[in-house]
Design a protein around this motif. Structure first.
Motif, mmCIF file in Angstrom:
data_model
loop_
_atom_site.group_PDB
_atom_site.id
_atom_site.type_symbol
_atom_site.label_atom_id
_atom_site.label_comp_id
_atom_site.label_asym_id
_atom_site.label_seq_id
_atom_site.Cartn_x
_atom_site.Cartn_y
_atom_site.Cartn_z
ATOM 1 N N ARG A 1 48.061 36.523 26.695
ATOM 2 C CA ARG A 1 47.769 35.501 27.697
ATOM 3 C C ARG A 1 46.352 34.981 27.450
ATOM 4 N NH1 ARG A 1 50.826 34.911 32.050
ATOM 5 N NH2 ARG A 1 51.651 36.940 31.647
ATOM 6 N N GLN A 2 46.189 33.700 27.556
ATOM 7 C CA GLN A 2 44.868 33.087 27.378
ATOM 8 C C GLN A 2 44.145 33.060 28.720
ATOM 9 O OE1 GLN A 2 43.658 31.924 24.342
ATOM 10 N NE2 GLN A 2 41.726 31.687 25.400
ATOM 11 N N LEU A 3 42.883 33.496 28.714
ATOM 12 C CA LEU A 3 42.049 33.460 29.905
ATOM 13 C C LEU A 3 40.862 32.557 29.633
ATOM 14 C CD1 LEU A 3 43.365 36.456 29.648
ATOM 15 C CD2 LEU A 3 41.898 36.940 31.545
ATOM 16 N N LYS A 4 40.321 32.006 30.693
ATOM 17 C CA LYS A 4 39.137 31.156 30.572
ATOM 18 C C LYS A 4 37.966 31.882 31.214
ATOM 19 C CE LYS A 4 37.343 26.626 31.806
ATOM 20 N NZ LYS A 4 36.398 26.609 32.861
ATOM 21 N N LEU A 5 36.890 32.031 30.461
ATOM 22 C CA LEU A 5 35.674 32.608 31.019
ATOM 23 C C LEU A 5 35.029 31.561 31.908
ATOM 24 C CD1 LEU A 5 33.636 34.956 31.139
ATOM 25 C CD2 LEU A 5 32.501 33.922 29.158
ATOM 26 N N ALA A 6 35.004 31.816 33.210
ATOM 27 C CA ALA A 6 34.521 30.828 34.174
ATOM 28 C C ALA A 6 33.065 31.044 34.557
ATOM 29 C CB ALA A 6 35.388 30.859 35.435
ATOM 30 N N GLU A 7 32.588 32.301 34.442
ATOM 31 C CA GLU A 7 31.243 32.602 34.920
ATOM 32 C C GLU A 7 30.811 33.953 34.374
ATOM 33 O OE1 GLU A 7 29.662 33.673 39.361
ATOM 34 O OE2 GLU A 7 31.002 31.945 39.179
ATOM 35 N N VAL A 8 29.517 34.088 34.110
ATOM 36 C CA VAL A 8 28.948 35.370 33.719
ATOM 37 C C VAL A 8 27.704 35.594 34.572
ATOM 38 C CG1 VAL A 8 27.883 36.735 31.873
ATOM 39 C CG2 VAL A 8 29.776 35.188 31.342
ATOM 40 N N SER A 9 27.621 36.761 35.177
ATOM 41 C CA SER A 9 26.446 37.130 35.966
ATOM 42 C C SER A 9 25.868 38.415 35.392
ATOM 43 C CB SER A 9 26.825 37.362 37.435
ATOM 44 O OG SER A 9 27.422 36.218 37.983
ATOM 45 N N THR A 10 24.552 38.424 35.226
ATOM 46 C CA THR A 10 23.890 39.637 34.748
ATOM 47 C C THR A 10 22.936 40.132 35.835
ATOM 48 O OG1 THR A 10 22.141 38.359 33.678
ATOM 49 C CG2 THR A 10 24.045 38.953 32.325
ATOM 50 N N TYR A 11 22.777 41.435 35.876
ATOM 51 C CA TYR A 11 21.954 42.068 36.896
ATOM 52 C C TYR A 11 20.918 42.952 36.228
ATOM 53 C CZ TYR A 11 25.787 40.444 39.811
ATOM 54 O OH TYR A 11 26.714 39.656 40.434
ATOM 55 N N THR A 12 19.784 43.147 36.902
ATOM 56 C CA THR A 12 18.702 43.942 36.320
ATOM 57 C C THR A 12 19.103 45.394 36.092
ATOM 58 O OG1 THR A 12 17.755 44.336 38.506
ATOM 59 C CG2 THR A 12 16.871 42.472 37.265
ATOM 60 N N SER A 13 20.153 45.828 36.734
ATOM 61 C CA SER A 13 20.656 47.193 36.550
ATOM 62 C C SER A 13 21.368 47.356 35.209
ATOM 63 C CB SER A 13 21.624 47.552 37.676
ATOM 64 O OG SER A 13 22.733 46.668 37.641
ATOM 65 N N GLY A 14 21.636 46.231 34.533
ATOM 66 C CA GLY A 14 22.389 46.268 33.289
ATOM 67 C C GLY A 14 23.859 45.943 33.473
ATOM 68 N N VAL A 15 24.285 45.769 34.708
ATOM 69 C CA VAL A 15 25.670 45.410 35.006
ATOM 70 C C VAL A 15 25.892 43.947 34.623
ATOM 71 C CG1 VAL A 15 27.371 45.095 36.867
ATOM 72 C CG2 VAL A 15 25.877 47.103 36.858
ATOM 73 N N ILE A 16 27.039 43.687 34.016
ATOM 74 C CA ILE A 16 27.439 42.321 33.681
ATOM 75 C C ILE A 16 28.786 42.058 34.337
ATOM 76 C CG2 ILE A 16 28.096 40.729 31.836
ATOM 77 C CD1 ILE A 16 26.288 42.388 29.978
ATOM 78 N N CYS A 17 28.883 40.947 35.054
ATOM 79 C CA CYS A 17 30.156 40.546 35.648
ATOM 80 C C CYS A 17 30.653 39.307 34.925
ATOM 81 C CB CYS A 17 30.010 40.245 37.140
ATOM 82 S SG CYS A 17 31.565 39.648 37.871
ATOM 83 N N LYS A 18 31.877 39.404 34.452
ATOM 84 C CA LYS A 18 32.536 38.258 33.821
ATOM 85 C C LYS A 18 33.704 37.851 34.715
ATOM 86 C CE LYS A 18 32.401 40.872 30.211
ATOM 87 N NZ LYS A 18 32.793 41.544 29.012
ATOM 88 N N LYS A 19 33.701 36.601 35.120
ATOM 89 C CA LYS A 19 34.808 36.071 35.914
ATOM 90 C C LYS A 19 35.726 35.305 34.976
ATOM 91 C CE LYS A 19 36.099 32.753 39.475
ATOM 92 N NZ LYS A 19 35.633 31.688 40.371
ATOM 93 N N TYR A 20 36.991 35.734 34.937
ATOM 94 C CA TYR A 20 38.004 35.073 34.125
ATOM 95 C C TYR A 20 39.018 34.417 35.038
ATOM 96 C CZ TYR A 20 36.308 37.847 30.175
ATOM 97 O OH TYR A 20 35.549 38.411 29.209
#
Length: 178
Positions: free
Chosen positions: A154-173
């Motif tokens: 299935r093809q997904l579209k990366l809609a948003e990426v958020s990075t945090y100072t804790s090193g956590v990365i959130c990718k919204k697909y």
């Protein structure tokens, strides 16, 4: 139409829990004071949760008040003899049909809490609309993967990426529609 959103954390090596279901490793990730990674806003955007029985049982084992009280909560289980509680309704059969139906109902979005088998089933059925994937800067080694078994291509579209100072990365697909 309501959206089904998989909003979930995984380790850098792709695990959502240890083999026994523990998520104690999440507490090891350095957290910045007052940083909720958008959780409060997300929680306000939903009125329904979906989860597997093992995820539900793990939540109960924390010895805390049920965290999703006030929401409509559905637990999927093939075990016979499960009885609805004050906070959850058990669904045993026709999981994908059930999810299709509730997506058509009036209301806010639906949170797919997990686990991996339900994530796979709903993904393969094309019933997940968005994925918020929080990658934590920790490896777990052996554990439960984000998806169990084989996924449909299935093809997904990366809609948003958020990075945090804790090193956590959130990718919204967002799922691309065929």
């Amino acid at each position: 139409m309501r959206k089904v959103i998989l909003y979930i954390a995984q380790s850098l090596d792709g695990k959502i829990a240890r083999m026994n279901g523990d998520v104690d490793w999440l507490d090891k990730v350095h957290s910045v004071e007052n940083e909720d990674y958008g959780y409060a806003s997300f929680y306000e955007s939903i009125d329904t949760t979906l989860m597997g029985n093992r995820t539900y049982e793990k939540i109960l084992s924390f010895g805390i008040e049920f965290p999703y009280a006030g929401k409509e909560n559905y637990v999927f289980s093939q075990q016979k003899g499960k009885h609805d509680t004050e906070h959850v309704k058990f669904i045993g059969d026709e999981l994908t049909s059930f999810v299709r139906e509730i997506k058509q109902e009036e209301g806010k979005n639906i949170w797919l809490v997990g686990g991996s088998e339900i994530n796979t089933l709903l993904f393969n059925a094309g019933l997940i609309d968005e994925i918020y994937l929080f990658t934590m800067p920790i490896t777990v080694g052996e554990g439960i993967p984000l998806f169990a078994g084989r996924l449909t291509e299935r093809q997904l579209k990366l809609a948003e990426v958020s990075t945090y100072t804790s090193g956590v990365i959130c990718k919204k697909y967002v799922m691309k529609k065929d």
